[in-house]
Design an enzyme around this catalytic site. Structure first.
Site, short mmCIF file in Angstrom:
data_model
loop_
_atom_site.label_atom_id
_atom_site.label_comp_id
_atom_site.label_asym_id
_atom_site.label_seq_id
_atom_site.Cartn_x
_atom_site.Cartn_y
_atom_site.Cartn_z
N HIS A 273 0.81 -1.22 0.00
CA HIS A 273 0.00 0.00 0.00
C HIS A 273 0.85 1.27 0.00
O HIS A 273 0.69 2.14 -0.86
CB HIS A 273 -0.92 0.04 1.22
CG HIS A 273 -1.88 -1.12 1.30
ND1 HIS A 273 -2.38 -1.76 0.20
CD2 HIS A 273 -2.44 -1.73 2.38
CE1 HIS A 273 -3.19 -2.73 0.59
NE2 HIS A 273 -3.25 -2.72 1.90
N LYS A 371 -1.23 -0.45 14.24
CA LYS A 371 -2.53 -0.80 14.81
C LYS A 371 -2.64 -0.23 16.21
O LYS A 371 -1.63 0.04 16.87
CB LYS A 371 -2.69 -2.32 14.84
CG LYS A 371 -2.73 -2.94 13.44
CD LYS A 371 -3.04 -4.42 13.49
CE LYS A 371 -3.11 -5.00 12.09
NZ LYS A 371 -4.21 -4.43 11.29
#
EC number: 1.1.1.49
Length: 519
Positions: A273, A371
């Protein structure tokens, strides 16, 4: 004649004789074809792929005889699979449910039961595909979507070859394969995987899905840069101080602990990404937007991209610990169910890159992902150098930061410009203000889901948004030295859930007098 499907959907078999194929205002509709999904019982198929197929049908972008085939080990009949697709569509589709659209789509739904090593199952799948060619008019055109673990790619590709499913029997037919990331776990495994896939399908028939490239805002980077005279003259090292590319998540691993261990944030997000976002941000203007030209410029900029040394000062990694997230106390990574407490897999990763070209010489590109961070956001921030401020003294501009252009990829799609403006009053005081563009405010139509765009591009044979071998392998060449160093370093630094990462990530920036943005 009234169309029972809806005002946006032409009657079956209708074509516009006046349509000019060069007119980009009219949508491109896929020709006769079918889609075979392996792994239809997984979350990706249920939450993204099946709803995307329905949304494409609802928008009139699929052919009337389109076929959808599921392959899994469940003992289902066609009707059982049809019910699964129906429920997934009702729960997750972006567009309104219309019975007439569903009825037409359901006519082409089939299911084949079997395992990946079952020759007879693939022979039945071959018979099903040929039957659809006769019954639905799919003309031998089929895409095979491998929504399965990468370890199963070799056996499925070999089965597709053995059974003849990969063969294009007559001129004009096509067979394509769609592969979900990860594309390997390092350079060597990526090369081995590419060799296996290309032994069955030629490279022009391989579509590697990076769903971020299907997002409207990512594609808008090209429009922003190359359709406007405003930005391109300052899109270089003369004016840009640095670039920050961030993909932050506010969730933990939850039930994905077993899958994630051994992969980590860098492999999961940076290799694909974020390096693709860097390529779109830093690439030169292509001669045209043909797939060949666009890919050529992306590959060129990735080849010029390299890590900034020394890696112990220009990279950072961490694991989230217990903390507070959205007013709720959450456990740390090592207390997540199913996770190895001795694991050294990172949930936060940051690296520093530079692009060795005349345009970008000396401009650092900071890539980070993690995260259990402060909030869910993906953005590209182009931060500009400070102006000399010759007419101002320090007290007038003490609250003024650096100008920035921020491309918001998700969740609030749009673009923000940050610049200095005078504060109302009798004194000259300058502060930062924002000028904001939001997709939801400027356009009446919702942005399609990334998988809608990408699945349609597969069926159209439009490869612009799909990385090729060279891009995948170059991305691993960039990242591998970081992974090798981290593997030899021991345990990542813990950071409390709900914060913006470990202290080492902040130190990475402060060494050069910069700070991370807090989106």
């Amino acid at each position: 004649m009234t169309d029972p499907v809806g005002p946006d959907t032409p009657p079956e078999g209708w074509t516009n004789p006046l349509r000019d194929p060069r007119d980009k205002r009219l949508p491109r509709i896929a020709g006769p074809c079918g889609l075979v999904i392996f792994g239809v019982t997984g979350d990706l198929a249920r939450k993204k792929l099946m709803p995307a197929v329905y949304d494409l049908a609802n928008r009139g972008l699929l052919p009337p005889g389109f076929a959808l085939v599921g392959f899994a080990r469940r003992d289902w009949a066609d009707e059982d699979f049809g019910k699964v697709v129906h429920d997934a569509v009702r729960e997750h589709a972006r567009t309104p449910f219309r019975q007439a659209v569903w009825d037409r789509l359901a006519e082409g739904i089939r299911f084949v039961q079997g395992t990946f090593d079952d020759d007879e199952a693939f022979d039945r799948l071959c018979d099903t595909v040929h039957a659809l060619d006769r019954e639905r008019g799919t003309n031998g055109n089929h895409a095979f979507y491998l929504s399965i673990p990468p370890g199963a790619f070799p056996v499925v590709c070999k089965q597709l070859a053995r059974s003849g499913l990969a063969n294009q029997d007559t001129p004009g037919q096509w067979r394509r394969v769609v592969i979900e990331k990860p594309f390997g776990h390092d350079l060597q495994s990526a090369r081995e995987l590419n060799a296996i896939v290309n032994d069955v399908f030629p490279e022009e028939s391989v579509f590697r899905i990076d769903h971020y490239l299907g997002k409207e805002t990512v594609q808008n980077i090209l429009a922003l840069r190359f359709a406007n005279q405003l930005f391109e003259p300052i899109w270089n090292a003369n004016y840009v101080d640095h670039v920050q590319i961030t993909m932050a998540e506010d969730i933990g691993l939850g039930g994905r602990a077993g899958y994630y261990d051994g992969i980590g944030a860098a492999r999961d997000v940076i290799q694909n990404h974020l390096l693709q976002l860097l390529a779109f941000t830093a690439m030169e203007e292509p001669v045209s937007f043909s797939p060949e030209e666009l890919r050529g410029e992306k590959i060129k900029v990735l080849r010029a991209t390299k890590l900034v040394q020394p890696l112990d000062q220009t990279t950072a990694r961490g694991q989230y610990a217990a903390g507070w997230q959205g007013g709720e106390q959450v456990v740390g990574l090592k207390d997540e169910e199913g996770y190895n407490p001795n694991s050294t897999t990172e949930t936060y990763a940051a690296i520093t890159l530079e692009v060795d070209s005349r345009r970008w010489a000396g401009v650092p590109f900071y890539l980070r992902t993690g995260k259990r961070l402060g909030r869910r956001v993906t953005e590209i921030a182009v931060v500009f150098k400070r102006a000399p401020h010759l007419p101002f003294d320090e007290t007038m501009t003490e609250e003024l930061g650096q100008n920035a252009l921020v491309i918001r990829v998700q969740p609030d799609e749009g673009v923000t410009m940050r610049f200095g403006s005078k504060v109302p009053g009798s004194t000259m005081e300058v502060r930062d203000v924002n000028m904001d563009f939001g997709y939801g405010l400027s356009f009446t139509e919702d942005s399609p889901e990334a998988y809608e765009r990408l699945i349609l591009d597969v069926l159209l044979g439009e490869p612009s948004l799909f990385p090729v071998n060279a891009e995948v392998e170059r991305s691993w060449q960039i990242l591998d030295p970081v992974l090798e160093r981290w593997a030899a370093e021991g345990t990542p630094e813990p950071y409390p859930a709900g914060t913006w990462g470990p202290h080492s990530a902040d130190a990475l920036m402060t060494r050069t007098g910069r700070v991370w943005r807090r989106p």
